[in-house]
Design an enzyme around this catalytic site. Structure first.
Site, PDB file in Angstrom:
ATOM      1  N   HIS A 172      54.523  26.679  58.319  1.00  0.00           N
ATOM      2  CA  HIS A 172      53.244  26.125  58.741  1.00  0.00           C
ATOM      3  C   HIS A 172      52.119  26.491  57.771  1.00  0.00           C
ATOM      4  CE1 HIS A 172      50.485  24.527  61.765  1.00  0.00           C
ATOM      5  NE2 HIS A 172      49.716  25.571  61.562  1.00  0.00           N
ATOM      6  N   SER A 180      46.748  21.670  60.997  1.00  0.00           N
ATOM      7  CA  SER A 180      46.908  22.501  62.187  1.00  0.00           C
ATOM      8  C   SER A 180      45.868  22.132  63.247  1.00  0.00           C
ATOM      9  CB  SER A 180      46.828  23.984  61.800  1.00  0.00           C
ATOM     10  OG  SER A 180      47.219  24.810  62.878  1.00  0.00           O
ATOM     11  N   ASP A 220      58.235  25.163  60.471  1.00  0.00           N
ATOM     12  CA  ASP A 220      57.082  25.312  61.359  1.00  0.00           C
ATOM     13  C   ASP A 220      57.625  25.537  62.778  1.00  0.00           C
ATOM     14  OD1 ASP A 220      54.705  25.234  62.697  1.00  0.00           O
ATOM     15  OD2 ASP A 220      53.955  23.446  61.698  1.00  0.00           O
TER      16      ASP A 220
END
Length: 869
Positions: free
Chosen positions: A844, A709, A811
């Site tokens: 995610h 991320s 995601d």
């Protein structure tokens, strides 16, 4: 496995005397196997009356005249015979459960007119000695009511009735009303076995056992979460709050943190009540798997509740489910202050792991002093059926009893089921809700239909009439929506007064109704006088009022939100920053699961946590890792990050260097980039030439940059910086760059982003500007690596020999941009090897809270293969 009737606990004890009283008539309780196979105590059997199997005494049996008495006088001759017949003819009704359904059915039976020889002998069984008016348990926490008002004893309530109460728990049900019988053959309903050993034979049975809180849902919920369904639960929560309030008294004390799982009616009422009680001394963290509160409530009630929750110190986590509850190790938590430890030396915090219920969100970790669980319930009926006839009582998938419209159990004409025990449907086929209102109305019908069945009259089909819904929102706040006046919702003090009036009128007996009404009226008068007194006192200027800088009616800047960055952070206009998940940490050391050793090192501008694999010899690769968290949360010491690095280092056999970097908005970018670069430089210089693990084992020709991320964004920008001449020492080679679910964006939509609404693009721009000191927005090369030719050239020139891009199918915000990064890097002229790894059905950063899952292991093994290649 023991199962209990809803309520408290109690047991009958074995007796020594045979003769006990049964109402006004006395009879012999024989301890022979033929007549009474169970032992009975004198005191409790006296209240059991004639539904016990002794009342099936053979009328022809020879008994001494002194064995049967009426009001203490012995009967002889025909009187004895008539007394026996009268006892044998009277129907025996057994009601299991003393909640709204059971108690109100018993009182309804008592209120009806009966022929002298047909009035039933009614016994009520409950494991508690108190009836609990459950909708008002919340008022115990706010201090509005006393225990006696909403939890009177059964003895008091039934004092002037012929209803007999037995405090015990149900062990086994053996109905017999489903058997075919010959014409003229006597029919009994069946037998109930109690935990104490007592056996009750009945003609008619009412199942009103209610439901137990279903708390064994996720790991740790049984050990650490508290339900809120019984009086004992409410008193336990009250005791917990008082303990914390005493310990946290004072300006410098840490806030009390209460987590509430579930935001149906119960969760919302708890959140509103506790937050009002704690005020600024604590925070309520309310978690709900759905993205709205009270999904089944009328819109008026839901809107009123949401308005109250948002106005108080409550953090809402909508769209999340709790995956685990565990105890935090306070002694090893480096984030704990001295004050915390001094105040709570015998109290440990709890950690809740949250998983998003929909894509586009990240998991979170919350910290709380205690957890209240309001989600789910389970029926007791399935565990009360005889093992040799498990399906004799028809149940639905929830364990509730299937009933006819008359409330009779299907296939059992002498058994009724009501309240939470029943699976009754409305005319549209929808299951009726498990509410007090439904139980009230069913009790009225059950009482009438029992009267009709006993007197050979036709039974009435039950029809539920929705009168509206009510909820408490604090000491002087409530919401009421009446079904018969469309669109009308009473809120605030008016709704509060109306709710208490309705509940006062619904108290079980006239006598208790009057007592409660007088008590509540007296309290209201006292509170009103106190309010008037305060108003008069406040009408005079305060000595320091003239010096106050705040305008009358001005909002508190410490509670007015300036910037919300869900789910990570909220900043208020005063500058106060709240990170909902807190900053839980775990210490470095030896990991018991993997054997990996770790330690924290600070050297110059670099601060890192170093990991060394067990049994490593010779020269091994080095992985420099950057954690995620939107640039605003997280650290190498975060439990999920630390566990991930232990696993990665153990699987790859590499040295791990996890970088502590400063967080925004206190330290905006490029602070994180600078700290990340300092960490890479530290590793590339063998810890400034002073770190033994690196000196002895680091192979600087195999250095990898990795991150997830925001950490992947940092890793990419560090790689760009490393491309400058002389940036890294001679002999250091960046063998690979592993980007997991990377945080990139841009002004122009790419791929599936074209389906995003303008609000998504605005959100991405706003959050990026929030974490960067100076930026032009989403066309900043640091977040859009291919925004222009210069950025494209810089990205193509990264000195990493290989790049791995990992993408999660679900995601929502970043998945398309990760695919775009892979395609753009491939087309940019990048000279190294490029790999893409896509996973279906995951969202995610899912792997941090599911390291042992099949997909997380697959992702980890792909990264390990990338390192070992």
């Amino acid at each position: 496995m023991r199962r209990h009737v809803s309520g408290g606990r109690g047991r009958l004890h074995a007796p020594r005397r045979r003769q006990v009283g049964i109402g006004p008539i006395a009879a012999i309780y024989r301890r022979s196997q033929h007549v009474c196979p169970v032992p009975l105590s004198e005191c409790d059997a006296a209240r059991n009356f004639s539904v016990l199997c002794e009342l099936r005494l053979d009328v022809s049996r020879s008994l001494p005249a002194s064995a049967i008495r009426i009001d203490g006088s012995a009967l002889t001759g025909k009187d004895v015979y008539k007394a026996r017949l009268r006892l044998l003819r009277r129907p025996r009704v057994c009601i299991l459960g003393g909640g709204f359904g059971g108690l109100y059915t018993a009182l309804r039976l008592e209120s009806l007119e009966w022929p002298s020889d047909r009035k039933p002998q009614v016994v009520l069984v409950d494991q508690s000695d108190r009836f609990v008016f459950k909708p008002m348990l919340y008022e115990l926490l706010s201090g509005e009511v006393d225990v006696w008002e909403i939890a009177p004893s059964f003895t008091e309530l039934l004092r002037n009735t012929s209803i007999q109460f037995v405090r015990d728990s149900v062990k086994l049900l053996r109905p017999s009303d489903h058997f075919r019988r010959e014409p003229g053959e006597s029919c009994t309903g069946g037998i109930v076995h109690l935990e104490s050993g007592t056996v009750i034979e009945y003609d008619w049975l009412v199942l009103a056992l209610g439901a137990e809180a279903k708390i064994d849902v996720v790991p740790g919920s049984v050990e650490y979460a508290l339900p809120f369904t019984t009086l004992e639960d409410a008193l336990r929560v009250e005791s917990k709050l008082k303990m914390l309030e005493r310990k946290r008294f004072g300006k410098n004390a840490p806030p009390i943190e209460v987590a509430i799982v579930g935001l149906g009616y119960s969760g919302v009422e708890l959140a509103a009540t506790i937050s009002e009680r704690l005020k600024k001394t604590g925070t309520v963290k309310a978690i709900n798997v759905q993205t709205t509160i009270c999904p089944t409530a009328p819109p008026g009630n839901r809107d009123a509740a949401l308005k109250v929750l948002e106005s108080r110190n409550i953090q809402l986590f909508l769209g999340y489910l709790v995956s685990c509850i565990r105890e935090a190790s306070t002694s090893n938590d480096s984030s704990s202050t001295v004050t915390d430890l001094e105040i709570d030396s015998d109290h440990k915090k709890l950690i809740l792991d949250l998983q998003p219920a929909e894509r586009g969100r990240q998991g979170q970790i919350l910290e709380a002093d205690f957890v209240l669980w309001t989600v789910g319930s389970t029926s007791q009926i399935p565990w009360l059926q005889p093992p040799d006839a498990l399906y004799v009582i028809p149940l639905n998938g929830r364990g509730q009893v299937e009933t006819e419209e008359t409330l009779q159990v299907k296939g059992h004409p002498r058994t009724f089921a009501i309240g939470d025990s029943a699976a009754l449907r409305d005319p549209s086929g929808k299951l009726l809700p498990a509410t007090a209102q439904v139980a009230f109305q069913q009790a009225d019908f059950a009482g009438w239909n029992l009267w009709a069945a006993i007197n050979d009259r036709p039974l009435l089909p039950f029809r539920f009439q929705n009168l509206g819904e009510m909820m408490t929102l604090g000491r002087n706040d409530a919401a009421i929506t009446a079904s018969f006046i469309e669109g009308l919702t009473l809120e605030g003090p008016l709704g509060h007064a109306a709710r208490k009036l309705v509940y006062c009128l619904r108290m079980p007996t006239d006598e208790h109704r009057v007592k409660v009404g007088i008590s509540w009226f007296t309290k209201t008068v006292i509170d009103s006088l106190a309010s008037v007194q305060n108003a008069v006192a406040n009408s005079f200027p305060h000595p320091t009022a003239a010096n106050s800088p705040r305008r009358p009616g001005a909002m508190d800047p410490d509670s007015e939100v300036a910037f919300d960055f869900p789910p990570y952070l909220c900043q208020y206009k005063s500058g106060r920053i709240v990170r909902p998940g807190g900053a839980p940490t775990v210490p470095a050391g030896t990991d018991a699961l993997t054997g990996v050793i770790s330690k924290d090192v600070s050297s110059g501008d670099a601060k890192v946590r170093v990991y060394f694999p067990p049994g490593a010899t010779g020269k091994i690769p080095v992985i420099v890792y950057f954690h995620g968290g939107g640039f605003v949360v997280g650290s190498p010491a975060r439990p999920s990050t630390h566990a991930y690095l232990n696993d990665l280092v153990a699987r790859s056999g590499a040295i791990g260097v996890s970088v502590y970097y400063r967080l925004a908005p206190e330290h905006k970018l490029p602070a994180a980039y600078d700290d990340g670069w300092a960490g890479v430089r530290w590793a590339a210089t063998l810890g400034d030439g002073a770190e033994p693990w690196l000196l002895d084992h680091a192979d600087l020709s195999r250095v990898f940059l990795a991150g997830c991320s925001a950490g992947a964004n940092i890793a990419h920008n560090i790689a760009v910086r490393a491309s400058a001449a002389g940036a890294l020492p001679e002999g250091v080679t960046l063998r690979g760059l592993a980007l997991v679910h990377p945080y990139f964006s841009g002004k122009e939509a790419v791929g599936g982003e074209v389906a995003f609404g303008p609000e998504i693009r605005e959100f991405m721009d706003r959050t990026w500007r929030f974490v960067v000191s100076e930026t032009s927005g989403l066309d900043d090369p640091r977040v859009d690596p291919f925004v222009n030719d210069a950025a494209r050239k810089a990205s193509a020139g990264i000195p990493c020999q290989r790049v791995l891009v990992c993408v999660a199918e679900k995601d929502f915000f970043l998945g398309e941009r990760a695919l775009w990064y892979y395609r753009e890097l491939k087309a940019s002229g990048y000279a190294g090897e490029l790999e893409l790894f896509e996973q279906e059905g995951v969202d995610h950063a899912y792997h941090f809270n599911a390291l042992e899952s099949e997909q997380a292991v697959e992702l980890q093994e792909r990264i390990v293969a990338f390192v070992k290649k």
